[in-house]
Write a protein that holds these residues in place. Structure first.
Motif, PDB file in Angstrom:
ATOM      1  N   ARG A  23       5.945  -3.186   7.050  1.00  0.00           N
ATOM      2  CA  ARG A  23       4.484  -2.984   6.552  1.00  0.00           C
ATOM      3  C   ARG A  23       3.775  -1.868   7.377  1.00  0.00           C
ATOM      4  O   ARG A  23       2.712  -1.644   7.205  1.00  0.00           O
ATOM      5  CB  ARG A  23       3.869  -4.238   6.693  1.00  0.00           C
ATOM      6  CG  ARG A  23       4.285  -5.208   5.530  1.00  0.00           C
ATOM      7  CD  ARG A  23       4.096  -4.646   4.273  1.00  0.00           C
ATOM      8  NE  ARG A  23       4.552  -5.819   3.462  1.00  0.00           N
ATOM      9  CZ  ARG A  23       6.053  -5.926   2.640  1.00  0.00           C
ATOM     10  NH1 ARG A  23       6.952  -5.174   3.205  1.00  0.00           N
ATOM     11  NH2 ARG A  23       6.162  -7.036   1.852  1.00  0.00           N
ATOM     12  N   ASP A  46      13.060  -2.778   0.559  1.00  0.00           N
ATOM     13  CA  ASP A  46      12.045  -3.703  -0.030  1.00  0.00           C
ATOM     14  C   ASP A  46      11.055  -2.801  -0.989  1.00  0.00           C
ATOM     15  O   ASP A  46      10.139  -2.065  -0.632  1.00  0.00           O
ATOM     16  CB  ASP A  46      11.399  -4.405   0.832  1.00  0.00           C
ATOM     17  CG  ASP A  46      10.644  -5.514   0.763  1.00  0.00           C
ATOM     18  OD1 ASP A  46      10.104  -5.527  -0.655  1.00  0.00           O
ATOM     19  OD2 ASP A  46      10.625  -6.611   1.130  1.00  0.00           O
ATOM     20  N   GLN A  48       8.236  -4.219  -2.143  1.00  0.00           N
ATOM     21  CA  GLN A  48       6.840  -4.167  -1.783  1.00  0.00           C
ATOM     22  C   GLN A  48       6.593  -3.427  -0.407  1.00  0.00           C
ATOM     23  O   GLN A  48       5.372  -2.940  -0.366  1.00  0.00           O
ATOM     24  CB  GLN A  48       6.891  -5.741  -1.403  1.00  0.00           C
ATOM     25  CG  GLN A  48       7.052  -6.630  -2.442  1.00  0.00           C
ATOM     26  CD  GLN A  48       6.591  -7.958  -2.173  1.00  0.00           C
ATOM     27  OE1 GLN A  48       6.534  -8.373  -0.930  1.00  0.00           O
ATOM     28  NE2 GLN A  48       6.880  -8.929  -2.932  1.00  0.00           N
ATOM     29  N   ALA A  51       5.929   0.310  -1.732  1.00  0.00           N
ATOM     30  CA  ALA A  51       4.598   0.383  -2.800  1.00  0.00           C
ATOM     31  C   ALA A  51       3.779   0.527  -1.375  1.00  0.00           C
ATOM     32  O   ALA A  51       2.890   1.334  -1.747  1.00  0.00           O
ATOM     33  CB  ALA A  51       4.304  -0.989  -3.353  1.00  0.00           C
ATOM     34  N   ASP A  52       3.456  -0.246  -0.116  1.00  0.00           N
ATOM     35  CA  ASP A  52       2.826   0.061   0.686  1.00  0.00           C
ATOM     36  C   ASP A  52       2.775   1.382   1.285  1.00  0.00           C
ATOM     37  O   ASP A  52       1.607   2.043   1.498  1.00  0.00           O
ATOM     38  CB  ASP A  52       2.904  -1.028   1.845  1.00  0.00           C
ATOM     39  CG  ASP A  52       1.886  -0.909   2.863  1.00  0.00           C
ATOM     40  OD1 ASP A  52       0.862  -1.774   2.993  1.00  0.00           O
ATOM     41  OD2 ASP A  52       2.083  -0.177   3.844  1.00  0.00           O
ATOM     42  N   GLN A  94       8.409 -10.736   4.891  1.00  0.00           N
ATOM     43  CA  GLN A  94       9.628 -11.300   3.851  1.00  0.00           C
ATOM     44  C   GLN A  94       9.525 -12.848   4.041  1.00  0.00           C
ATOM     45  O   GLN A  94       9.969 -13.582   3.221  1.00  0.00           O
ATOM     46  CB  GLN A  94      10.679 -10.179   4.127  1.00  0.00           C
ATOM     47  CG  GLN A  94      10.587  -9.071   3.734  1.00  0.00           C
ATOM     48  CD  GLN A  94      11.823  -8.131   4.167  1.00  0.00           C
ATOM     49  OE1 GLN A  94      12.244  -8.347   5.121  1.00  0.00           O
ATOM     50  NE2 GLN A  94      12.287  -7.176   3.392  1.00  0.00           N
ATOM     51  N   ASP A  97       6.809 -15.050   2.525  1.00  0.00           N
ATOM     52  CA  ASP A  97       6.551 -15.184   1.373  1.00  0.00           C
ATOM     53  C   ASP A  97       7.437 -16.045   0.773  1.00  0.00           C
ATOM     54  O   ASP A  97       8.741 -15.574   0.518  1.00  0.00           O
ATOM     55  CB  ASP A  97       6.582 -13.710   0.661  1.00  0.00           C
ATOM     56  CG  ASP A  97       6.463 -13.713  -0.973  1.00  0.00           C
ATOM     57  OD1 ASP A  97       6.130 -14.930  -1.481  1.00  0.00           O
ATOM     58  OD2 ASP A  97       6.470 -12.615  -1.385  1.00  0.00           O
ATOM     59  N   ARG A 100      10.587 -14.924  -1.554  1.00  0.00           N
ATOM     60  CA  ARG A 100      11.689 -13.960  -1.283  1.00  0.00           C
ATOM     61  C   ARG A 100      12.882 -14.606  -1.022  1.00  0.00           C
ATOM     62  O   ARG A 100      14.007 -14.065  -1.004  1.00  0.00           O
ATOM     63  CB  ARG A 100      11.356 -13.016  -0.138  1.00  0.00           C
ATOM     64  CG  ARG A 100       9.983 -12.156  -0.240  1.00  0.00           C
ATOM     65  CD  ARG A 100      10.180 -11.283  -1.815  1.00  0.00           C
ATOM     66  NE  ARG A 100      11.480 -10.360  -1.472  1.00  0.00           N
ATOM     67  CZ  ARG A 100      11.475  -9.142  -0.866  1.00  0.00           C
ATOM     68  NH1 ARG A 100      10.239  -8.610  -0.390  1.00  0.00           N
ATOM     69  NH2 ARG A 100      12.416  -8.455  -0.712  1.00  0.00           N
TER      70      ARG A 100
END
Length: 296
Positions: A23, A46, A48, A51-52, A94, A97, A100
């Motif tokens: 992240r 990943d 996600q 996207a970050d 990860q 959540d 996942r």
């Protein structure tokens, strides 16, 4: 994080690689230490995380993200980086959540893929994996002494009730097959680790990335690797040890030894303050080495 970025010994105008974006904690701190001429390239499988990272790339032209595992590190080219950072394993987002499938404490789909856009999930793999394969994976990647009973229990559950679908279904079966466990440690810990490592080919990818780092790093560049379990750390330790000594070719006894590729190897454990603030750091080991001769 602070120790890892400090270990990179950042040249403000240099090019650095965050091989596991997560992240973006490491990446953002590295960028704070770079000048307008500096560059940072990050990798992550990943979606996600990617996207970050795209949001960061849109706001900072010094940063680029690649939706790839760090086994592709060598694509950056010879002697192209002043430092490489690998923060191994699964990230806190990860784990936290349930969707996942990494957690054995929260129910969710039994997935465990780092890259959810490709490959088999653990649930899909478990539908056809043989007992011998299950036992080998659990023993080798989880260092689990109850690997055989767990494998048999998984197979028995498949025969009686069909395929596994959720994390708690698997955790319950594993717990029933594990006779003893260290105080405070969940019986499913080692099996979940084993399946995650296997399904993501983590150790194979790590070996490829370590070898590629020797080609990518410039002389004087730093290799910084943070590991969270003994299988990873042992591989990193052995790699650094092997490349931090001169190599003699016994077939040519009078030839000059091949020069070592790494030097100034050191090991760093988290401080007490960090462990108190972040319990998940307690098992972390950071190893650092400096690139010597120019890549071949």
């Amino acid at each position: 994080m602070n120790e890892a970025v400090e270990a990179l010994a950042i040249n403000p105008d240099g090019h650095y690689v965050d091989a596991t974006y997560g992240r973006g904690g490491h990446s953002r701190l590295i960028l704070q230490n770079l000048s307008a001429q500096g560059r940072l390239t990050a990798f992550d499988k990943d979606p996600q995380a990617v996207a970050d990272a795209h949001q960061l790339a849109a706001s900072d032209g010094r940063f680029a993200i690649r939706h790839q595992g760090f086994c592709h590190l060598g694509e950056l080219g010879h002697a192209s980086a002043d430092g490489v950072l690998l923060d191994l394993g699964v990230s806190s987002p990860q784990i936290d959540d349930p969707e996942r499938g990494f957690s054995f404490r929260r129910d969710g789909p039994l997935d465990m893929r780092m890259d959810t856009t490709r490959g088999q999930s653990v649930a899909q793999w478990l539908e056809t994996a043989e007992i011998s394969t299950l036992s080998e994976v659990i023993r080798e990647y989880g260092e689990e002494r109850f690997a055989q009973p767990i494998a048999k229990a998984i197979d028995r559950r498949r025969q009686e009730r069909g395929p596994f679908r959720t994390t708690l279904e698997l955790a319950e079966v594993v717990a029933g097959a594990v006779k003893t466990r260290e105080p405070g440690k969940d019986p499913a810990t080692r099996t979940f680790q084993a399946f995650r490592i296997f399904i993501n080919a983590e150790l194979e990818e790590l070996q490829q990335a370590l070898e590629a780092s020797l080609q990518v790093l410039r002389p004087g560049g730093q290799l910084v690797v943070i590991s969270f379990h003994s299988l990873e750390d042992r591989m990193v330790k052995q790699f650094m040890a092997r490349h931090s000594r001169a190599v003699v070719d016994r077939r040519v006894p009078f030839a000059e030894p091949a020069p070592m590729a790494l030097r100034h190897v050191r090991r760093v454990k988290p401080s007490e303050a960090e462990v108190q603030g972040n319990a998940r750091s307690r098992s972390a080991v950071m190893r650092v080495a400096e690139r010597t001769e120019a890549p071949a």
